[in-house]
Design a protein around this motif. Structure first.
Motif, PDB file in Angstrom:
ATOM      1  N   THR A  71     -30.173 -33.541  25.663  1.00 43.81           N
ATOM      2  CA  THR A  71     -30.358 -32.138  25.981  1.00 43.81           C
ATOM      3  C   THR A  71     -30.337 -31.988  27.490  1.00 43.81           C
ATOM      4  O   THR A  71     -31.044 -32.706  28.190  1.00 43.81           O
ATOM      5  CB  THR A  71     -31.708 -31.623  25.429  1.00 43.81           C
ATOM      6  N   THR A  72     -29.520 -31.083  27.964  1.00 42.45           N
ATOM      7  CA  THR A  72     -29.466 -30.848  29.400  1.00 42.45           C
ATOM      8  C   THR A  72     -30.331 -29.644  29.748  1.00 42.45           C
ATOM      9  O   THR A  72     -30.539 -28.751  28.931  1.00 42.45           O
ATOM     10  CB  THR A  72     -28.022 -30.602  29.871  1.00 42.45           C
ATOM     11  N   TYR A  73     -30.839 -29.645  30.955  1.00 41.70           N
ATOM     12  CA  TYR A  73     -31.657 -28.545  31.458  1.00 41.70           C
ATOM     13  C   TYR A  73     -30.748 -27.422  31.929  1.00 41.70           C
ATOM     14  O   TYR A  73     -29.833 -27.644  32.703  1.00 41.70           O
ATOM     15  CB  TYR A  73     -32.532 -29.039  32.614  1.00 41.70           C
ATOM     16  N   LYS A  74     -30.972 -26.228  31.450  1.00 45.41           N
ATOM     17  CA  LYS A  74     -30.202 -25.061  31.877  1.00 45.41           C
ATOM     18  C   LYS A  74     -30.979 -24.330  32.967  1.00 45.41           C
ATOM     19  O   LYS A  74     -32.142 -23.964  32.781  1.00 45.41           O
ATOM     20  CB  LYS A  74     -29.941 -24.109  30.702  1.00 45.41           C
ATOM     21  N   TRP A  75     -30.324 -24.145  34.092  1.00 50.32           N
ATOM     22  CA  TRP A  75     -30.926 -23.473  35.225  1.00 50.32           C
ATOM     23  C   TRP A  75     -30.721 -21.971  35.126  1.00 50.32           C
ATOM     24  O   TRP A  75     -29.638 -21.507  34.783  1.00 50.32           O
ATOM     25  CB  TRP A  75     -30.280 -23.961  36.518  1.00 50.32           C
ATOM     26  N   SER A  76     -31.743 -21.217  35.461  1.00 44.70           N
ATOM     27  CA  SER A  76     -31.594 -19.773  35.630  1.00 44.70           C
ATOM     28  C   SER A  76     -31.229 -19.532  37.090  1.00 44.70           C
ATOM     29  O   SER A  76     -31.446 -20.394  37.952  1.00 44.70           O
ATOM     30  CB  SER A  76     -32.893 -19.036  35.296  1.00 44.70           C
ATOM     31  N   LEU A 114     -23.741 -23.086  40.905  1.00 47.80           N
ATOM     32  CA  LEU A 114     -24.302 -22.919  39.564  1.00 47.80           C
ATOM     33  C   LEU A 114     -23.245 -22.286  38.664  1.00 47.80           C
ATOM     34  O   LEU A 114     -22.787 -21.175  38.925  1.00 47.80           O
ATOM     35  CB  LEU A 114     -25.552 -22.038  39.627  1.00 47.80           C
ATOM     36  N   LEU A 115     -22.845 -23.027  37.616  1.00 51.65           N
ATOM     37  CA  LEU A 115     -21.837 -22.536  36.677  1.00 51.65           C
ATOM     38  C   LEU A 115     -22.386 -22.623  35.261  1.00 51.65           C
ATOM     39  O   LEU A 115     -22.706 -23.711  34.780  1.00 51.65           O
ATOM     40  CB  LEU A 115     -20.549 -23.363  36.782  1.00 51.65           C
ATOM     41  N   ASN A 116     -22.527 -21.483  34.618  1.00 51.74           N
ATOM     42  CA  ASN A 116     -23.052 -21.428  33.245  1.00 51.74           C
ATOM     43  C   ASN A 116     -24.388 -22.149  33.122  1.00 51.74           C
ATOM     44  O   ASN A 116     -24.646 -22.855  32.153  1.00 51.74           O
ATOM     45  CB  ASN A 116     -22.043 -22.013  32.251  1.00 51.74           C
ATOM     46  N   GLY A 117     -25.246 -21.987  34.114  1.00 48.50           N
ATOM     47  CA  GLY A 117     -26.571 -22.594  34.072  1.00 48.50           C
ATOM     48  C   GLY A 117     -26.599 -24.074  34.399  1.00 48.50           C
ATOM     49  O   GLY A 117     -27.646 -24.702  34.277  1.00 48.50           O
ATOM     50  N   GLU A 118     -25.498 -24.635  34.819  1.00 44.36           N
ATOM     51  CA  GLU A 118     -25.440 -26.053  35.184  1.00 44.36           C
ATOM     52  C   GLU A 118     -25.076 -26.190  36.655  1.00 44.36           C
ATOM     53  O   GLU A 118     -24.220 -25.465  37.168  1.00 44.36           O
ATOM     54  CB  GLU A 118     -24.405 -26.786  34.330  1.00 44.36           C
TER      55      GLU A 118
END
Length: 191
Positions: free
Chosen positions: A4-9, A29-33
């Protein structure tokens, strides 16, 4: 084992940027990554400089030309840094926030090593944010790829150009010489 990867806001990303977490590494930051941006080669930097000066010459004070600066796209938790963003001239407003989609006339990416990302990721990010026009200058194939008419997260129109002239949607009275963008024709400011 599931990974599971961490999604950034965007807000969390801004906190990390302000804390200096990424100050030694260019990222976007692209699509929360968080994606590392490769360094620019000579041709990328040169074509970018010439294109910026050329667009400033053509557009004057009708638009602000931002070079490799963030734009904020809340729709998909993205804050890309397009090589060039042609935006509404709201200089002081951008002191409070980066340009939002409604402030953006069009974006331009120069692709040498980043062609796959620019054509398969960023195109969808920009289309989802409803940016009306997106240009990719393919430095290897010496062509301009123009995306227009975003709907349902994809651009409905894609045209490839290797010469001629083109008017951006936001400035239909301006004619941009494609050979200058592609480095086939020399242009010197003021000429």
């Amino acid at each position: 084992m599931t990974v599971t990867t961490y999604k950034w806001s965007i807000d969390r990303y801004h906190q990390a940027v302000q804390a200096g977490v990424f100050e030694d590494q260019p990222v976007e930051l692209l699509n929360g990554e968080i994606v590392v941006m490769p360094p620019e080669g000579e041709i990328h930097a040169c074509r970018g400089d010439i294109t910026v000066e050329y667009l400033r010459y053509l557009l004057g004070n009708r638009a602000q030309i931002r070079e490799a600066k963030p734009i904020t796209l809340h729709h998909n938790q993205s804050e890309p840094e397009p090589d060039i963003a042609i935006v509404e001239p709201r200089f002081w407003e951008y002191n409070e926030h980066h340009p939002y989609p409604e402030n953006i006339h069009w974006t331009i990416e120069f692709a040498n090593t980043s062609l796959k990302k620019d054509l398969e990721t960023k195109d969808k990010i920009y289309a989802t944010a409803n940016i009306q026009e997106y240009w990719v200058i393919n430095l290897k194939a010496t062509e301009l790829i123009v995306f227009r008419d975003p709907a349902n997260g994809i651009y409905q129109s894609q045209q490839n150009y290797s010469s001629g002239s083109l008017s951006p949607l936001a400035f239909s009275d301006i004619s941009i010489t494609i050979d200058i963008l592609l480095g086939k024709q020399r242009w010197i400011p003021g000429n």
